[in-house]
Scaffold this motif. Structure first.
Motif, mmCIF file in Angstrom:
data_model
loop_
_atom_site.group_PDB
_atom_site.id
_atom_site.type_symbol
_atom_site.label_atom_id
_atom_site.label_comp_id
_atom_site.label_asym_id
_atom_site.label_seq_id
_atom_site.Cartn_x
_atom_site.Cartn_y
_atom_site.Cartn_z
ATOM 1 N N SER A 1 0.814 -1.218 0.000
ATOM 2 C CA SER A 1 0.000 0.000 0.000
ATOM 3 C C SER A 1 0.847 1.268 0.000
ATOM 4 O O SER A 1 0.335 2.360 -0.189
ATOM 5 C CB SER A 1 -0.945 0.004 1.197
ATOM 6 N N ASN A 2 2.130 1.114 0.211
ATOM 7 C CA ASN A 2 3.032 2.256 0.242
ATOM 8 C C ASN A 2 4.379 1.821 -0.313
ATOM 9 O O ASN A 2 4.568 0.676 -0.693
ATOM 10 C CB ASN A 2 3.175 2.758 1.687
ATOM 11 N N LYS A 3 5.337 2.760 -0.359
ATOM 12 C CA LYS A 3 6.698 2.386 -0.773
ATOM 13 C C LYS A 3 7.285 1.457 0.285
ATOM 14 O O LYS A 3 7.157 1.725 1.476
ATOM 15 C CB LYS A 3 7.589 3.627 -0.857
ATOM 16 N N GLU A 4 7.930 0.383 -0.159
ATOM 17 C CA GLU A 4 8.600 -0.480 0.805
ATOM 18 C C GLU A 4 9.725 -1.269 0.139
ATOM 19 O O GLU A 4 9.709 -1.509 -1.064
ATOM 20 C CB GLU A 4 7.624 -1.423 1.495
ATOM 21 N N THR B 1 8.259 1.844 -5.747
ATOM 22 C CA THR B 1 8.285 3.294 -5.518
ATOM 23 C C THR B 1 6.887 3.907 -5.533
ATOM 24 O O THR B 1 6.728 5.084 -5.256
ATOM 25 C CB THR B 1 9.165 3.993 -6.572
ATOM 26 N N LYS B 2 5.880 3.089 -5.866
ATOM 27 C CA LYS B 2 4.473 3.501 -5.830
ATOM 28 C C LYS B 2 3.674 2.338 -5.256
ATOM 29 O O LYS B 2 4.134 1.196 -5.302
ATOM 30 C CB LYS B 2 3.966 3.833 -7.242
ATOM 31 N N PRO B 3 2.473 2.606 -4.731
ATOM 32 C CA PRO B 3 1.654 1.488 -4.236
ATOM 33 C C PRO B 3 1.415 0.456 -5.343
ATOM 34 O O PRO B 3 1.270 0.805 -6.508
ATOM 35 C CB PRO B 3 0.346 2.166 -3.825
ATOM 36 N N THR C 1 9.793 0.647 5.488
ATOM 37 C CA THR C 1 8.810 1.559 4.895
ATOM 38 C C THR C 1 9.080 3.026 5.240
ATOM 39 O O THR C 1 8.469 3.902 4.643
ATOM 40 C CB THR C 1 7.387 1.211 5.367
ATOM 41 N N GLU C 2 9.964 3.287 6.190
ATOM 42 C CA GLU C 2 10.225 4.678 6.591
ATOM 43 C C GLU C 2 10.771 5.481 5.411
ATOM 44 O O GLU C 2 11.751 5.075 4.787
ATOM 45 C CB GLU C 2 11.246 4.725 7.712
ATOM 46 N N GLU C 3 10.160 6.605 5.145
ATOM 47 C CA GLU C 3 10.447 7.400 3.937
ATOM 48 C C GLU C 3 11.928 7.748 3.782
ATOM 49 O O GLU C 3 12.534 7.451 2.764
ATOM 50 C CB GLU C 3 9.600 8.676 3.971
#
Length: 195
Positions: free
Chosen positions: A8-11, A40-42, A182-184
C-alpha cells in the motif's frame, strides 16, 4: 492468486540466502546473497502472470558474511546507545514536568498485553553517538553501493535517526531473517545505494 502481493506504500523487502553450493566464482571468503525488492508507488498484484510495473525493482548483492556479522554488532550497539539517549531525555523531561497522583495511577492501569510501538521520534544525538552512527552508516553504504571503491565515508547522517530506523537497519543486516522497510527517509537512502 495465492501468491499475489500488495504494497500500500513504498517499501523495501530484504531477504538473505546462504547458499550451500552456489557461490560466486571469486569465493576467497564466505559470502551470502542479499536479495532485495522494492516499489516506488503502491502496488496491487492480482495475477502474477500478466503483471508488469515500472515502479517495482529487484536485485541481489554478494556480501561477505564476516562483514555482515561485524556490522550487525555495531548496529546493535548503536541501537542500545540511541535507547540510552532516549531514556535520559525522557527522564529529564519527566523530572521537569510534575505529575499528579491521579495521572500516575492512570499510567499504571495500562493493559500489559499491549505492545509498545517502536519510537519514531527523531533522536538528538550526542557527539559520540553521532560519530558511531556515521561509522555504521558508512559501512552500510560501502556494502550496498554498486561501486564500493568509490564509497567515501559519510560526513553527515543521510536520514533522520529514530529508534525505528536503527532497529530496521539492524533487522536488515540480520542474515537469520529478513525485513520490510517503509520509513520514507531510510527507504530513499537505501534505494539510492542500490543504483
Amino acid at each position: 492468486e495465492s501468491r499475489a502481493a500488495n504494497a500500500s506504500n513504498k517499501e523495501i523487502n530484504i531477504q538473505w540466502y546462504i547458499p550451500s553450493l552456489a557461490k560466486p566464482s571469486d569465493d576467497t571468503e564466505t559470502k551470502v546473497l542479499l536479495l532485495y525488492a522494492y516499489n516506488t508507488k503502491p502496488v496491487k498484484i492480482n495475477n502474477i502472470k500478466t503483471f508488469s510495473s515500472m515502479s517495482m525493482f529487484s536485485g541481489y548483492l554478494w556480501i561477505p558474511l564476516a562483514r555482515i556479522i561485524s556490522l550487525q554488532k555495531k548496529l546493535s550497539n548503536l541501537k542500545q546507545q540511541v535507547e540510552n539517549l532516549m531514556q535520559n531525555s525522557e527522564s529529564l523531561s519527566a523530572a521537569s514536568e510534575p505529575t499528579s497522583f491521579l495521572e500516575q495511577g492512570e499510567s499504571l492501569k495500562k493493559n500489559p498485553s499491549e505492545k509498545p510501538k517502536m519510537n519514531v521520534a527523531k533522536v538528538h544525538l550526542d557527539e559520540k553517538t553521532e560519530e558511531m552512527a556515521k561509522r555504521c552508516l558508512s559501512e552500510v553504504k560501502a556494502l550496498l553501493s554498486a561501486v564500493p571503491a568509490l564509497s567515501l565515508p559519510l560526513t553527515e547522517i543521510p536520514f533522520e535517526i529514530t529508534l525505528q530506523s536503527i532497529a530496521s537497519l539492524g533487522d536488515m543486516f540480520d542474515p537469520a531473517s529478513g525485513c520490510i522497510i517503509t520509513e520514507e527517509s531510510l527507504f530513499n537512502w537505501i534505494i539510492s545505494l542500490f543504483h
